[in-house]
Design a protein around this motif. Sequence first.
Motif, PDB file in Angstrom:
ATOM      1  N   ASN A  11       0.829  -1.207   0.000  1.00 19.34           N
ATOM      2  CA  ASN A  11       0.000   0.000   0.000  1.00 19.34           C
ATOM      3  C   ASN A  11       0.861   1.254   0.000  1.00 19.34           C
ATOM      4  O   ASN A  11       0.586   2.210  -0.693  1.00 19.34           O
ATOM      5  N   SER A  12       1.934   1.223   0.808  1.00 20.32           N
ATOM      6  CA  SER A  12       2.772   2.405   0.966  1.00 20.32           C
ATOM      7  C   SER A  12       4.073   2.318   0.199  1.00 20.32           C
ATOM      8  O   SER A  12       4.491   3.279  -0.419  1.00 20.32           O
ATOM      9  N   THR A  13       4.745   1.149   0.295  1.00 21.62           N
ATOM     10  CA  THR A  13       6.067   1.079  -0.310  1.00 21.62           C
ATOM     11  C   THR A  13       6.227  -0.124  -1.225  1.00 21.62           C
ATOM     12  O   THR A  13       5.564  -1.147  -1.070  1.00 21.62           O
ATOM     13  N   GLY A 412       1.961  -2.764   8.320  1.00 21.80           N
ATOM     14  CA  GLY A 412       2.221  -1.860   7.202  1.00 21.80           C
ATOM     15  C   GLY A 412       1.554  -0.510   7.397  1.00 21.80           C
ATOM     16  O   GLY A 412       1.449  -0.012   8.519  1.00 21.80           O
ATOM     17  N   GLY A 413       1.095   0.072   6.267  1.00 31.44           N
ATOM     18  CA  GLY A 413       0.455   1.374   6.324  1.00 31.44           C
ATOM     19  C   GLY A 413      -1.053   1.245   6.484  1.00 31.44           C
ATOM     20  O   GLY A 413      -1.647   1.846   7.365  1.00 31.44           O
ATOM     21  N   GLY A 414      -1.668   0.441   5.614  1.00 29.57           N
ATOM     22  CA  GLY A 414      -3.122   0.353   5.615  1.00 29.57           C
ATOM     23  C   GLY A 414      -3.676  -0.805   6.411  1.00 29.57           C
ATOM     24  O   GLY A 414      -4.768  -0.730   6.958  1.00 29.57           O
ATOM     25  N   VAL A 552       7.331  -7.577  11.207  1.00 26.12           N
ATOM     26  CA  VAL A 552       7.939  -7.030   9.988  1.00 26.12           C
ATOM     27  C   VAL A 552       7.078  -5.886   9.461  1.00 26.12           C
ATOM     28  O   VAL A 552       6.018  -5.600  10.006  1.00 26.12           O
ATOM     29  N   GLY A 553       7.550  -5.229   8.399  1.00 26.14           N
ATOM     30  CA  GLY A 553       6.800  -4.120   7.800  1.00 26.14           C
ATOM     31  C   GLY A 553       7.291  -2.780   8.326  1.00 26.14           C
ATOM     32  O   GLY A 553       8.015  -2.710   9.331  1.00 26.14           O
ATOM     33  N   GLY A 554       6.891  -1.716   7.653  1.00 25.53           N
ATOM     34  CA  GLY A 554       7.360  -0.370   7.972  1.00 25.53           C
ATOM     35  C   GLY A 554       7.134   0.036   9.416  1.00 25.53           C
ATOM     36  O   GLY A 554       7.983   0.666  10.045  1.00 25.53           O
ATOM     37  N   SER A 555       5.990  -0.329   9.981  1.00 24.92           N
ATOM     38  CA  SER A 555       5.689   0.112  11.337  1.00 24.92           C
ATOM     39  C   SER A 555       6.498  -0.651  12.382  1.00 24.92           C
ATOM     40  O   SER A 555       6.551  -0.240  13.545  1.00 24.92           O
ATOM     41  N   ALA A 556       7.142  -1.757  11.967  1.00 22.43           N
ATOM     42  CA  ALA A 556       8.036  -2.466  12.895  1.00 22.43           C
ATOM     43  C   ALA A 556       9.337  -1.695  13.060  1.00 22.43           C
ATOM     44  O   ALA A 556      10.154  -2.005  13.922  1.00 22.43           O
ATOM     45  N   LEU A 557       9.562  -0.687  12.204  1.00 27.18           N
ATOM     46  CA  LEU A 557      10.744   0.172  12.337  1.00 27.18           C
ATOM     47  C   LEU A 557      10.544   1.225  13.414  1.00 27.18           C
ATOM     48  O   LEU A 557      11.471   1.911  13.809  1.00 27.18           O
ATOM     49  N   ASP A 558       9.309   1.348  13.858  1.00 33.49           N
ATOM     50  CA  ASP A 558       8.981   2.401  14.817  1.00 33.49           C
ATOM     51  C   ASP A 558       9.798   2.263  16.098  1.00 33.49           C
ATOM     52  O   ASP A 558      10.134   1.164  16.507  1.00 33.49           O
ATOM     53  N   PHE A 559      10.091   3.404  16.742  1.00 33.73           N
ATOM     54  CA  PHE A 559      10.952   3.349  17.915  1.00 33.73           C
ATOM     55  C   PHE A 559      10.240   2.921  19.189  1.00 33.73           C
ATOM     56  O   PHE A 559      10.866   2.738  20.213  1.00 33.73           O
ATOM     57  N   PRO A 587      13.415  -5.129   9.785  1.00 35.18           N
ATOM     58  CA  PRO A 587      12.094  -5.709   9.534  1.00 35.18           C
ATOM     59  C   PRO A 587      11.556  -5.472   8.124  1.00 35.18           C
ATOM     60  O   PRO A 587      10.433  -5.816   7.826  1.00 35.18           O
ATOM     61  N   ARG A 588      12.366  -4.903   7.262  1.00 34.74           N
ATOM     62  CA  ARG A 588      11.942  -4.609   5.891  1.00 34.74           C
ATOM     63  C   ARG A 588      12.319  -5.750   4.938  1.00 34.74           C
ATOM     64  O   ARG A 588      13.190  -6.544   5.230  1.00 34.74           O
ATOM     65  N   ASN A 589      11.660  -5.758   3.786  1.00 39.04           N
ATOM     66  CA  ASN A 589      12.065  -6.613   2.665  1.00 39.04           C
ATOM     67  C   ASN A 589      11.657  -8.085   2.795  1.00 39.04           C
ATOM     68  O   ASN A 589      12.104  -8.937   2.030  1.00 39.04           O
TER      69      ASN A 589
HETATM   70  P1  ADP Z   1       2.941  -1.492   3.009  1.00 39.20           P
HETATM   71  O1  ADP Z   1       3.458  -2.911   3.070  1.00 39.20           O
HETATM   72  O2  ADP Z   1       1.486  -1.388   3.259  1.00 39.20           O
HETATM   73  O3  ADP Z   1       3.408  -0.790   1.779  1.00 39.20           O
HETATM   74  P2  ADP Z   1       5.001  -0.609   4.817  1.00 39.20           P
HETATM   75  O4  ADP Z   1       5.435  -1.934   5.337  1.00 39.20           O
HETATM   76  O5  ADP Z   1       5.886   0.087   3.869  1.00 39.20           O
HETATM   77  O6  ADP Z   1       3.531  -0.701   4.244  1.00 39.20           O
HETATM   78  O7  ADP Z   1       4.708   0.356   6.060  1.00 39.20           O
HETATM   79  C1  ADP Z   1       4.240   1.659   5.885  1.00 39.20           C
HETATM   80  C2  ADP Z   1       3.992   2.297   7.247  1.00 39.20           C
HETATM   81  O8  ADP Z   1       5.215   2.260   7.996  1.00 39.20           O
HETATM   82  C3  ADP Z   1       3.589   3.753   7.140  1.00 39.20           C
HETATM   83  O9  ADP Z   1       2.457   3.992   7.964  1.00 39.20           O
HETATM   84  C4  ADP Z   1       4.802   4.506   7.686  1.00 39.20           C
HETATM   85  O10 ADP Z   1       4.427   5.660   8.404  1.00 39.20           O
HETATM   86  C5  ADP Z   1       5.411   3.494   8.629  1.00 39.20           C
HETATM   87  N1  ADP Z   1       6.847   3.730   8.832  1.00 39.20           N
HETATM   88  C6  ADP Z   1       7.836   3.744   7.907  1.00 39.20           C
HETATM   89  N2  ADP Z   1       9.035   4.016   8.477  1.00 39.20           N
HETATM   90  C7  ADP Z   1       8.791   4.169   9.802  1.00 39.20           C
HETATM   91  C8  ADP Z   1       9.618   4.488  10.940  1.00 39.20           C
HETATM   92  N3  ADP Z   1      10.907   4.691  10.822  1.00 39.20           N
HETATM   93  N4  ADP Z   1       9.012   4.575  12.149  1.00 39.20           N
HETATM   94  C9  ADP Z   1       7.678   4.392  12.265  1.00 39.20           C
HETATM   95  N5  ADP Z   1       6.863   4.102  11.257  1.00 39.20           N
HETATM   96  C10 ADP Z   1       7.401   3.994  10.034  1.00 39.20           C
END
Ligand code: ADP
Length: 605
Positions: A11-13, A412-414, A552-559, A587-589
């Motif tokens: 959805n996002s990346t 993820g995002g959505g 995993v996923g973008g939100s797993a990067l959150d602090f 947690p990406r890829n």
């Molecule tokens: P998708 O698989 O749906 O494309 P992602 O796995 O790329 O989604 O995750 C997207 C979400 O991750 C977004 O809401 C974005 O704000 C969040 N995100 C990306 N990087 C970070 C970060 N460093 N810290 C917190 N949230 C993050």
Amino acid sequence: MKLVAGVDIGNSTTEVAIGDVEGELKFLTSSIVKTSGVKGTLDNVAGILTALKDACGNLNKNISDLDTICINEATPVIGDVAMETITETIITESTMIGHNPDTPGGVGVGTGRTIFLDELERIHENDKVICVIPKNVDFETASKKLNEGFERNLEITGAIAQGDDGVIICNRLHKKIPVIDEVSYIDKVPMGMLAAVEVAEVGKTIKTLSNPYGLATLFNLSPEETKHIIPISRALIGNRSAVVIRTPEGDVKERVIPAGKLILFGTSEKKVSIEEGSEGIMKNLGEVWPLNDVSGESGTNVGGMIERVRQIMGELTSQNIEDIKIQDILAVDTFKPQKVQGGLAGEFALENAVALAAMVKTSKLPMENIARKLQESTGIKVVIGGVEANMAVLGALTTPGTDKPLVILDMGGGSTDSAYISKEGKVKSIHHAGAGEMVTMFINSELGLDDYNLSEDIKKYPLAKVESLFNLRYEDGTVCFFQQPLDASLFARNVVVKNDEMIPIPTKDSLEKIRLVRRDAKKKVFVTNAIRALGDTAPNGNLRSIEFVVLVGGSALDFEIPEMVSEELSHYGIVCGSGNIRGIEGPRNAVATGLVLSYYNNLRG
Ligand code: ADP
Ligand code: MG
């Protein structure tokens, strides 16, 4: 060399992994770009090409050097969020002033009858009064008249000024009283009525007028009357100064807006009223789970909200509105600052609201079309690899220290996607509405920012207060000093520290409040969804049967999100942490890696 690229369109990346499949599989590089267009549409191809070019560039190669491109059988889920307020504070008589003037004067609480400054001369001793000072009276005159009153032993306990001269009036007084200023609609202040004025100490917020029992004490209210003033005290929370005036019919109403009913279609059909809040909605959802569709009572707010979601989804995926089925919702209680109707100084009240994230399963995403167009533009063979969830599991298992059986949570995002893989390798997956974008929406609306990018930054980066032009203090208490002075406009501001950049947050909320809103938003979405996901994927729905969870996923990067989820899951004896795909990607890829692995495994048979 035989280069294979795995492409995950989210959805996002959009993420790419490239591996050499000749001989032993070797992963060589990866890349990440923002998804172009809505997931599953031809618009995605532009983003895919950029990501492929980036990854190939890392290897000093061109896209034409690839042997095969694998794209995921993307799960046809798309998330969206919407919000509806369900309460509204209306002041029918002028009864409350609560705001944060920059310079209220004095400190403390005063009560008395409201009178005009000019009326002081006619007042007797023992008569407790609060003086109203219109703008056309200058601070010299105002303070002189008040001081004359003090000399005559009048009990002047507070003042309400229209101008912004609260402090200078106060400085000239022989006796310290609370003075609230910048009350624009001073002519609407009812006169001759019992009123209370409160100004907090510097750096603090008011304590008495924002407490229903404090008001009850000052105004001698019965339990029944106390119930009625709750909306007032609530609207005053967090203010540095406030006035409450009792008028005979003084009537602040907290009106519950008829927000309508949600109709949940699952194993049975249930109607649930939005006023029941998130708890009621989620409980009913559990009772009819799994969900086939949701609709809203027509002609009501929620009806409009659900139809909007359906319409947007329909447009995005070029399908008929009737074919759009909502397969999951996440309801969360939230607040929305809204202007109080009838307020005297432009007060805002935090109205109750319910936010809904909805997830739509479309019939099937036209991945074949994307594959065809991608093949045309690159001249490279494009194959549609495995199902997204299975690929994510394959990828996640490259995290050192993991083994089957395990659950992955793709945040993820959505949407929050989860999958369970059994010891024998059977995968069961599920998708839930609500993820990173919903968190950003809460930050945006609860802080009243109206700025999506800033909200996204507040979500991702730590807060700090600029204490002087040479230092700032982070939210965790650490202090950072600078050799060169900071930009003067940052002085005394709350900022988000985004790498080397300091972005000021344009609200009067304290740093603690911003932090609380941020953390609450993350918990409300991700802790709730982690529990829902595990309940739906665990064998027999028993969370205790799960040992390992990989995030995993973008939100797993959150602090802080991974910590919050781990903390919650530790109650069930579950080991949980962020993935580290192939030991290097964090947690990406995961999906992109899984696609290459799956291609390689098929090659070897
Ligand atoms: P998708 O698989 O749906 O494309 P992602 O796995 O790329 O989604 O995750 C997207 C979400 O991750 C977004 O809401 C974005 O704000 C969040 N995100 C990306 N990087 C970070 C970060 N460093 N810290 C917190 N949230 C993050
Ligand atoms: Mg994803």
